[in-house]
Design a protein around this motif. Sequence first.
Motif, PDB file in Angstrom:
ATOM      1  N   ILE A  59       0.836  -1.213   0.000  1.00  0.00           N
ATOM      2  CA  ILE A  59       0.000   0.000   0.000  1.00  0.00           C
ATOM      3  C   ILE A  59       0.867   1.259   0.000  1.00  0.00           C
ATOM      4  CG2 ILE A  59      -1.735   1.293   1.282  1.00  0.00           C
ATOM      5  CD1 ILE A  59      -2.802  -1.247  -0.081  1.00  0.00           C
ATOM      6  N   VAL A  60       1.855   1.315   0.884  1.00  0.00           N
ATOM      7  CA  VAL A  60       2.738   2.482   0.921  1.00  0.00           C
ATOM      8  C   VAL A  60       3.551   2.562  -0.369  1.00  0.00           C
ATOM      9  CG1 VAL A  60       4.664   3.585   2.142  1.00  0.00           C
ATOM     10  CG2 VAL A  60       2.850   2.464   3.443  1.00  0.00           C
ATOM     11  N   GLY A  61       3.850   1.408  -0.956  1.00  0.00           N
ATOM     12  CA  GLY A  61       4.616   1.379  -2.202  1.00  0.00           C
ATOM     13  C   GLY A  61       3.905   2.019  -3.381  1.00  0.00           C
ATOM     14  N   MET A  62       2.612   2.260  -3.258  1.00  0.00           N
ATOM     15  CA  MET A  62       1.883   2.966  -4.311  1.00  0.00           C
ATOM     16  C   MET A  62       2.286   4.439  -4.374  1.00  0.00           C
ATOM     17  SD  MET A  62      -1.841   1.368  -3.349  1.00  0.00           S
ATOM     18  CE  MET A  62      -2.790   2.230  -4.590  1.00  0.00           C
ATOM     19  N   LEU A  63       2.753   4.990  -3.263  1.00  0.00           N
ATOM     20  CA  LEU A  63       2.991   6.431  -3.177  1.00  0.00           C
ATOM     21  C   LEU A  63       4.148   6.927  -4.048  1.00  0.00           C
ATOM     22  CD1 LEU A  63       2.395   6.873   0.662  1.00  0.00           C
ATOM     23  CD2 LEU A  63       0.832   7.476  -1.204  1.00  0.00           C
ATOM     24  N   PRO A  64       5.337   6.290  -4.020  1.00  0.00           N
ATOM     25  CA  PRO A  64       6.436   6.808  -4.855  1.00  0.00           C
ATOM     26  C   PRO A  64       6.112   6.801  -6.339  1.00  0.00           C
ATOM     27  CG  PRO A  64       7.240   5.205  -3.243  1.00  0.00           C
ATOM     28  CD  PRO A  64       5.758   5.143  -3.203  1.00  0.00           C
ATOM     29  N   GLU A  65       5.396   5.769  -6.792  1.00  0.00           N
ATOM     30  CA  GLU A  65       5.075   5.679  -8.218  1.00  0.00           C
ATOM     31  C   GLU A  65       3.827   6.489  -8.575  1.00  0.00           C
ATOM     32  OE1 GLU A  65       6.651   1.450  -9.678  1.00  0.00           O
ATOM     33  OE2 GLU A  65       5.209   1.319  -8.040  1.00  0.00           O
ATOM     34  N   GLY A  66       2.871   6.521  -7.656  1.00  0.00           N
ATOM     35  CA  GLY A  66       1.678   7.326  -7.908  1.00  0.00           C
ATOM     36  C   GLY A  66       2.040   8.788  -8.117  1.00  0.00           C
ATOM     37  N   ASN A  67       3.141   9.193  -7.539  1.00  0.00           N
ATOM     38  CA  ASN A  67       3.648  10.553  -7.693  1.00  0.00           C
ATOM     39  C   ASN A  67       3.944  10.918  -9.145  1.00  0.00           C
ATOM     40  OD1 ASN A  67       4.851  13.052  -6.792  1.00  0.00           O
ATOM     41  ND2 ASN A  67       6.851  12.107  -7.019  1.00  0.00           N
ATOM     42  N   ASP A  87      -2.423  -2.514  -9.365  1.00  0.00           N
ATOM     43  CA  ASP A  87      -2.022  -3.869  -8.973  1.00  0.00           C
ATOM     44  C   ASP A  87      -1.485  -3.895  -7.551  1.00  0.00           C
ATOM     45  OD1 ASP A  87      -2.701  -4.928 -11.427  1.00  0.00           O
ATOM     46  OD2 ASP A  87      -0.638  -5.044 -12.176  1.00  0.00           O
ATOM     47  N   GLU A  88      -0.647  -2.905  -7.217  1.00  0.00           N
ATOM     48  CA  GLU A  88      -0.045  -2.885  -5.885  1.00  0.00           C
ATOM     49  C   GLU A  88      -1.124  -2.741  -4.812  1.00  0.00           C
ATOM     50  OE1 GLU A  88       2.833  -3.738  -5.904  1.00  0.00           O
ATOM     51  OE2 GLU A  88       3.943  -2.921  -7.578  1.00  0.00           O
ATOM     52  N   GLY A  89      -2.129  -1.934  -5.095  1.00  0.00           N
ATOM     53  CA  GLY A  89      -3.236  -1.820  -4.149  1.00  0.00           C
ATOM     54  C   GLY A  89      -3.953  -3.151  -3.975  1.00  0.00           C
ATOM     55  N   GLY A  90      -4.131  -3.872  -5.091  1.00  0.00           N
ATOM     56  CA  GLY A  90      -4.750  -5.190  -5.011  1.00  0.00           C
ATOM     57  C   GLY A  90      -3.919  -6.169  -4.204  1.00  0.00           C
ATOM     58  N   HIS A  91      -2.597  -6.091  -4.355  1.00  0.00           N
ATOM     59  CA  HIS A  91      -1.727  -6.976  -3.574  1.00  0.00           C
ATOM     60  C   HIS A  91      -1.911  -6.730  -2.079  1.00  0.00           C
ATOM     61  CE1 HIS A  91       1.262  -7.159  -7.210  1.00  0.00           C
ATOM     62  NE2 HIS A  91       0.080  -7.690  -7.471  1.00  0.00           N
ATOM     63  N   GLY A  92      -2.007  -5.455  -1.711  1.00  0.00           N
ATOM     64  CA  GLY A  92      -2.226  -5.140  -0.307  1.00  0.00           C
ATOM     65  C   GLY A  92      -3.525  -5.744   0.208  1.00  0.00           C
ATOM     66  N   LEU A  93      -4.580  -5.700  -0.608  1.00  0.00           N
ATOM     67  CA  LEU A  93      -5.864  -6.254  -0.188  1.00  0.00           C
ATOM     68  C   LEU A  93      -5.796  -7.766  -0.044  1.00  0.00           C
ATOM     69  CD1 LEU A  93      -8.355  -4.109  -2.306  1.00  0.00           C
ATOM     70  CD2 LEU A  93      -7.620  -3.778   0.048  1.00  0.00           C
ATOM     71  N   TYR A  94      -5.110  -8.464  -0.992  1.00  0.00           N
ATOM     72  CA  TYR A  94      -4.945  -9.919  -0.853  1.00  0.00           C
ATOM     73  C   TYR A  94      -4.290 -10.238   0.487  1.00  0.00           C
ATOM     74  CZ  TYR A  94      -5.072  -9.823  -6.045  1.00  0.00           C
ATOM     75  OH  TYR A  94      -5.385  -9.615  -7.359  1.00  0.00           O
ATOM     76  N   LEU A  95      -3.241  -9.478   0.788  1.00  0.00           N
ATOM     77  CA  LEU A  95      -2.435  -9.791   1.966  1.00  0.00           C
ATOM     78  C   LEU A  95      -3.152  -9.436   3.265  1.00  0.00           C
ATOM     79  CD1 LEU A  95       0.937  -8.659   0.429  1.00  0.00           C
ATOM     80  CD2 LEU A  95       0.303 -11.003   1.037  1.00  0.00           C
ATOM     81  N   TYR A  96      -3.888  -8.329   3.266  1.00  0.00           N
ATOM     82  CA  TYR A  96      -4.690  -8.022   4.449  1.00  0.00           C
ATOM     83  C   TYR A  96      -5.710  -9.138   4.683  1.00  0.00           C
ATOM     84  CZ  TYR A  96      -2.951  -3.203   4.906  1.00  0.00           C
ATOM     85  OH  TYR A  96      -2.157  -2.094   5.110  1.00  0.00           O
ATOM     86  N   SER A  97      -6.301  -9.651   3.610  1.00  0.00           N
ATOM     87  CA  SER A  97      -7.271 -10.739   3.738  1.00  0.00           C
ATOM     88  C   SER A  97      -6.613 -11.994   4.296  1.00  0.00           C
ATOM     89  CB  SER A  97      -7.910 -11.035   2.375  1.00  0.00           C
ATOM     90  OG  SER A  97      -8.677  -9.934   1.913  1.00  0.00           O
ATOM     91  N   ALA A  98      -5.379 -12.271   3.842  1.00  0.00           N
ATOM     92  CA  ALA A  98      -4.661 -13.433   4.363  1.00  0.00           C
ATOM     93  C   ALA A  98      -4.382 -13.269   5.853  1.00  0.00           C
ATOM     94  CB  ALA A  98      -3.352 -13.636   3.596  1.00  0.00           C
ATOM     95  N   ALA A  99      -3.997 -12.064   6.258  1.00  0.00           N
ATOM     96  CA  ALA A  99      -3.721 -11.812   7.682  1.00  0.00           C
ATOM     97  C   ALA A  99      -4.990 -11.935   8.516  1.00  0.00           C
ATOM     98  CB  ALA A  99      -3.097 -10.430   7.858  1.00  0.00           C
ATOM     99  N   GLU A 100      -6.128 -11.533   7.944  1.00  0.00           N
ATOM    100  CA  GLU A 100      -7.387 -11.604   8.684  1.00  0.00           C
ATOM    101  C   GLU A 100      -7.765 -13.035   9.038  1.00  0.00           C
ATOM    102  OE1 GLU A 100     -10.002  -7.710   7.429  1.00  0.00           O
ATOM    103  OE2 GLU A 100      -9.767  -9.286   5.917  1.00  0.00           O
ATOM    104  N   THR A 101      -7.301 -14.012   8.254  1.00  0.00           N
ATOM    105  CA  THR A 101      -7.597 -15.408   8.579  1.00  0.00           C
ATOM    106  C   THR A 101      -6.913 -15.843   9.869  1.00  0.00           C
ATOM    107  OG1 THR A 101      -5.719 -16.327   7.323  1.00  0.00           O
ATOM    108  CG2 THR A 101      -7.786 -15.961   6.118  1.00  0.00           C
ATOM    109  N   LEU A 102      -5.975 -15.038  10.360  1.00  0.00           N
ATOM    110  CA  LEU A 102      -5.265 -15.343  11.602  1.00  0.00           C
ATOM    111  C   LEU A 102      -5.903 -14.662  12.805  1.00  0.00           C
ATOM    112  CD1 LEU A 102      -1.768 -14.994  10.011  1.00  0.00           C
ATOM    113  CD2 LEU A 102      -2.593 -17.085  11.120  1.00  0.00           C
ATOM    114  N   GLY A 103      -6.988 -13.948  12.576  1.00  0.00           N
ATOM    115  CA  GLY A 103      -7.726 -13.353  13.682  1.00  0.00           C
ATOM    116  C   GLY A 103      -7.448 -11.893  13.946  1.00  0.00           C
ATOM    117  N   VAL A 104      -6.680 -11.235  13.090  1.00  0.00           N
ATOM    118  CA  VAL A 104      -6.405  -9.812  13.258  1.00  0.00           C
ATOM    119  C   VAL A 104      -7.252  -9.037  12.254  1.00  0.00           C
ATOM    120  CG1 VAL A 104      -4.454  -9.861  11.644  1.00  0.00           C
ATOM    121  CG2 VAL A 104      -4.566  -8.082  13.389  1.00  0.00           C
ATOM    122  N   SER A 105      -7.737  -7.874  12.624  1.00  0.00           N
ATOM    123  CA  SER A 105      -8.589  -7.092  11.728  1.00  0.00           C
ATOM    124  C   SER A 105      -7.759  -6.139  10.875  1.00  0.00           C
ATOM    125  CB  SER A 105      -9.619  -6.285  12.525  1.00  0.00           C
ATOM    126  OG  SER A 105      -8.991  -5.225  13.219  1.00  0.00           O
TER     127      SER A 105
END
Length: 330
Positions: A59-67, A87-105
């Motif tokens: 997600i943060v990696g979108m900033l240097p290139e979005g510039n 794409d990078e934003g989508g990657h962040g969403l995949y990974l947040y979803s993966a982390a959510e399966t471990l019980g963190v929001s």
Amino acid sequence: MYSQGLIGSGEQTTETPEFLAAFQARIDADEKIEPNDPMPAAYRKTLIRQIGQHAHSEIVGMLPEGNWITRAPTLRRKAALLAKVQDEGGHGLYLYSAAETLGVSRKQMTEELVSGRAKYSSIFNYPTQTWADIGAIGWLVDGAAIMNQVPLCRCSYGPYARAMIRVCKEESFHQRQGYEIMLKLAEGSPAQKEMAQDALNRWWWPSLMMFGPPDGASEHSDQSTRWKIKRFTNDELRQKFVDATVPQAQRLGLSLPDPALAWNEAEGRYDYGEIDWDEFWAVVKGHGPLNKARVAARKKAWEDGAWVREAALAHAKKRAARQSVAVAAE
């Protein structure tokens, strides 16, 4: 807040030596651990930390290139860069979803990021000064990411491994896109080639730092390797990256900014110079060129989007209430 103890069918499981041995036996047999499987609390905690940091980096990696989206030199470059940032934003969403399966929001993870408690890749705290930086990021930064992430497709935790398959496919496209930008500049006018060389000079060492501290200096690396969350050490991955990238730089006709770089015939690999670990740790601790700006931008986006999250939640509750009434009427 994620629950303490073990994730499984809801019950707490005592981490006896027998349980830990049985769990390690599953890891050693290359079995995938799934969200409802009992797992040691330390395994879950390590995954939350690593997957969360990975998601934040996307997600943060979108900033240097979005510039550079509005300043790309052609419409084709603008469209390609826009797609990449998406794409990078989508990657962040995949990974947040993966982390959510471990019980963190996702809310908790984002709040930890904007408060400075959670980390993201140090590479994204450097500025993109010219268009060539976009090429260097694609070639070097995404190239380093691929080297680090392809082994994660075999991570012992199933949701993380499966998310990484699609991420790596898209990162491969990003790396080729960046290299093509560098190739066009390197084959262009003297000023364009100089721009490409300057970008390479500035991004080379931070790219090597992306793999993390040297072996023995990381408190997490050895255990993550035993659990097969990671498959290679930081230094092993860094060496693979150097060996793959040197020939690419030679093809571009550009020089890597390392006077110590040399082919080691006996070892069959490239030797490279000492990394400035003081710089690495300074950036990790929040003292890089753009640490504060990156976190501030993410915090602003989180706060500005609060009304959207609240509206979506209210709509979901209202819809659920209507469905409940309809079911009761039947």
